[in-house]
Design an enzyme around this catalytic site. Structure first.
Site, PDB file in Angstrom:
ATOM      1  N   GLN A  92       0.853  -1.190   0.000  1.00  0.00           N
ATOM      2  CA  GLN A  92       0.000   0.000   0.000  1.00  0.00           C
ATOM      3  C   GLN A  92       0.891   1.244   0.000  1.00  0.00           C
ATOM      4  O   GLN A  92       0.404   2.356  -0.179  1.00  0.00           O
ATOM      5  CB  GLN A  92      -0.893   0.026   1.244  1.00  0.00           C
ATOM      6  CG  GLN A  92      -1.810  -1.171   1.367  1.00  0.00           C
ATOM      7  CD  GLN A  92      -2.510  -1.172   2.710  1.00  0.00           C
ATOM      8  OE1 GLN A  92      -3.603  -0.633   2.847  1.00  0.00           O
ATOM      9  NE2 GLN A  92      -1.894  -1.764   3.704  1.00  0.00           N
ATOM     10  N   ASN A  93       2.184   1.037   0.228  1.00  0.00           N
ATOM     11  CA  ASN A  93       3.107   2.167   0.370  1.00  0.00           C
ATOM     12  C   ASN A  93       3.476   2.736  -0.991  1.00  0.00           C
ATOM     13  O   ASN A  93       3.522   2.008  -1.990  1.00  0.00           O
ATOM     14  CB  ASN A  93       4.381   1.731   1.113  1.00  0.00           C
ATOM     15  CG  ASN A  93       4.069   1.222   2.512  1.00  0.00           C
ATOM     16  OD1 ASN A  93       3.035   1.567   3.084  1.00  0.00           O
ATOM     17  ND2 ASN A  93       4.942   0.373   3.048  1.00  0.00           N
ATOM     18  N   ASP A  95       6.332   4.546  -1.202  1.00  0.00           N
ATOM     19  CA  ASP A  95       7.799   4.733  -1.204  1.00  0.00           C
ATOM     20  C   ASP A  95       8.438   3.572  -1.994  1.00  0.00           C
ATOM     21  O   ASP A  95       7.751   2.627  -2.373  1.00  0.00           O
ATOM     22  CB  ASP A  95       8.337   4.781   0.243  1.00  0.00           C
ATOM     23  CG  ASP A  95       8.132   3.472   1.012  1.00  0.00           C
ATOM     24  OD1 ASP A  95       7.595   3.496   2.137  1.00  0.00           O
ATOM     25  OD2 ASP A  95       8.487   2.395   0.479  1.00  0.00           O
ATOM     26  N   HIS A 110      -1.381   1.138  -4.504  1.00  0.00           N
ATOM     27  CA  HIS A 110      -1.830   2.533  -4.335  1.00  0.00           C
ATOM     28  C   HIS A 110      -0.920   3.494  -5.079  1.00  0.00           C
ATOM     29  O   HIS A 110      -0.900   4.688  -4.774  1.00  0.00           O
ATOM     30  CB  HIS A 110      -1.894   2.897  -2.843  1.00  0.00           C
ATOM     31  CG  HIS A 110      -2.993   2.177  -2.122  1.00  0.00           C
ATOM     32  ND1 HIS A 110      -3.050   2.087  -0.757  1.00  0.00           N
ATOM     33  CD2 HIS A 110      -4.078   1.501  -2.598  1.00  0.00           C
ATOM     34  CE1 HIS A 110      -4.124   1.385  -0.413  1.00  0.00           C
ATOM     35  NE2 HIS A 110      -4.762   1.022  -1.510  1.00  0.00           N
ATOM     36  N   CYS A 118      -0.555  11.934 -16.395  1.00  0.00           N
ATOM     37  CA  CYS A 118      -1.246  13.088 -16.982  1.00  0.00           C
ATOM     38  C   CYS A 118      -2.744  12.963 -16.709  1.00  0.00           C
ATOM     39  O   CYS A 118      -3.382  11.988 -17.120  1.00  0.00           O
ATOM     40  CB  CYS A 118      -1.006  13.156 -18.493  1.00  0.00           C
ATOM     41  SG  CYS A 118      -1.887  14.538 -19.271  1.00  0.00           S
ATOM     42  N   CYS A 137       2.708  17.574 -20.038  1.00  0.00           N
ATOM     43  CA  CYS A 137       2.723  16.131 -20.310  1.00  0.00           C
ATOM     44  C   CYS A 137       3.594  15.864 -21.543  1.00  0.00           C
ATOM     45  O   CYS A 137       3.425  16.529 -22.570  1.00  0.00           O
ATOM     46  CB  CYS A 137       1.291  15.660 -20.584  1.00  0.00           C
ATOM     47  SG  CYS A 137       1.190  13.998 -21.285  1.00  0.00           S
ATOM     48  N   GLY A 176       2.570  -4.434   9.036  1.00  0.00           N
ATOM     49  CA  GLY A 176       2.612  -2.976   9.205  1.00  0.00           C
ATOM     50  C   GLY A 176       1.449  -2.219   8.621  1.00  0.00           C
ATOM     51  O   GLY A 176       1.628  -1.137   8.061  1.00  0.00           O
ATOM     52  N   THR A 177       0.240  -2.781   8.754  1.00  0.00           N
ATOM     53  CA  THR A 177      -0.917  -2.031   8.276  1.00  0.00           C
ATOM     54  C   THR A 177      -2.044  -2.109   9.304  1.00  0.00           C
ATOM     55  O   THR A 177      -2.250  -3.123   9.952  1.00  0.00           O
ATOM     56  CB  THR A 177      -1.388  -2.531   6.885  1.00  0.00           C
ATOM     57  OG1 THR A 177      -2.549  -1.790   6.490  1.00  0.00           O
ATOM     58  CG2 THR A 177      -1.703  -4.015   6.893  1.00  0.00           C
ATOM     59  N   SER A 178      -2.768  -0.987   9.421  1.00  0.00           N
ATOM     60  CA  SER A 178      -3.808  -0.887  10.461  1.00  0.00           C
ATOM     61  C   SER A 178      -5.100  -1.553  10.022  1.00  0.00           C
ATOM     62  O   SER A 178      -6.045  -1.662  10.788  1.00  0.00           O
ATOM     63  CB  SER A 178      -4.076   0.590  10.786  1.00  0.00           C
ATOM     64  OG  SER A 178      -4.517   1.254   9.602  1.00  0.00           O
TER      65      SER A 178
END
Ligand code: BV8
Length: 229
Positions: A92-93, A95, A110, A118, A137, A176-178
């Protein structure tokens, strides 16, 4: 007869990057400065104030580029390199710490801070460190550049691939996810319904913790290497 390869699908969230110094959403109480994240991480938020949204993502891109992958990212890459396992990381990160930690088979459901999109024609290209809506673009020339991020109300990427892999897995691990954001928060149920074993590795019990066969609580840099090794 060679032992069958164990298929593992791993969902990660902001908690796996927390010890690399990247703030989680909960730690910031869902706030960025004085903005609710749902106000900046939405198409409406972008329409209303594109430069504010770009500022939010430029700040997070800088934080991500300055961060280093931690022992949890590196342990997952080690797991994937073991021929006994076929590992898919669904993150979901936004980074790039999984990739910089050595993982190759990663789906950014995500989106990613390192992609530009664009808003007018849908073209994608590598994001500059600092992005503005006025960046033209490269395809259509229009100045409607947005980060290639999936906002609230938008369809996450490659869902069919993810659901297929989830149902065919031997093990689903959530790190590491809520467990507050769908459809990712529903993966544990999808896995259980398909008879897949489920494990949660998280600092504290997530919203979906009772749905897992097993839950272990603690920092990812301890839990993940312990589990991998
Ligand atoms: C969609 C990119 C439909 C942006 C993100 C009501 C019910 C059900 C669903 C909904 C609903 N109302 C609205 C919805 C849908 C909505 C949703 O789920 N909303 C929630 C708020 C209820 N979902 C969507 O809109 C999704 N799209 O549904 O589309 C559709 C269908 C067809 C066609 C079109 C559309 C899209 C959601 C994606 C939004 N974008 N990210 C950005 O990053 O800026 S979401 C964003 O928030 C993250 O990506 C992540 O997914 C989420 C935050 O979650 P976490 O990663 O879990 O982070 P968090 O801080 O919450 O938790 C950290 C955890 O780590 C904690 O548990 C903590 O204990 C732990 N931790 C901390 N430190 C450590 C640690 N663990 C280990 N070690 C540590 N050191």
């Amino acid at each position: 007869m060679a032992k069958p390869v164990q298929k593992i699908v791993i969902l990660t969230g902001a908690g796996i990057s927390a010890e690399s110094g990247i703030r989680t959403f909960r730690a910031s109480d869902g706030l960025w400065e004085d903005h609710r994240i749902e106000d900046v991480a939405t198409p409406e938020g972008f329409e209303a104030d594109p430069e504010l949204v770009h500022e939010f993502y430029n700040m997070r891109r800088a934080a991500s580029s300055a961060a280093q992958p931690n022992a949890a990212h590196i342990a997952l890459a080690r797991l994937a390199a073991d021929p006994r396992y076929e590992v898919l990381i669904v993150t979901q990160n936004v980074d790039d710490l999984h990739e910089r930690g050595g993982s190759q088979n990663v789906i950014h459901m995500h989106g990613s801070l390192y992609g530009a999109l664009c808003h007018a024609c849908g073209a994608r290209w590598p994001a500059p460190e600092v992005m503005q809506a006025s960046t033209p673009c490269p395809e259509c020339g229009q100045r409607a550049t947005r980060p290639d991020i999936v906002w609230f109300g938008e369809m996450p990427y490659r869902m069919d691939e993810i659901w297929t892999a989830l149902r065919a897995a031997d093990l689903f691990v959530s790190i590491g996810t809520s467990g507050n954001v769908y459809p990712a928060a529903g993966f544990v149920q999808d896995a259980s319904r398909a008879g897949v074993a489920t494990l949660e590795l998280n600092l504290d019990p997530s919203s979906g913790t009772s749905r897992f066969d097993e839950s272990r609580h603690g920092p990812a840099t301890e839990l993940v290497p312990d589990w991998v090794d």
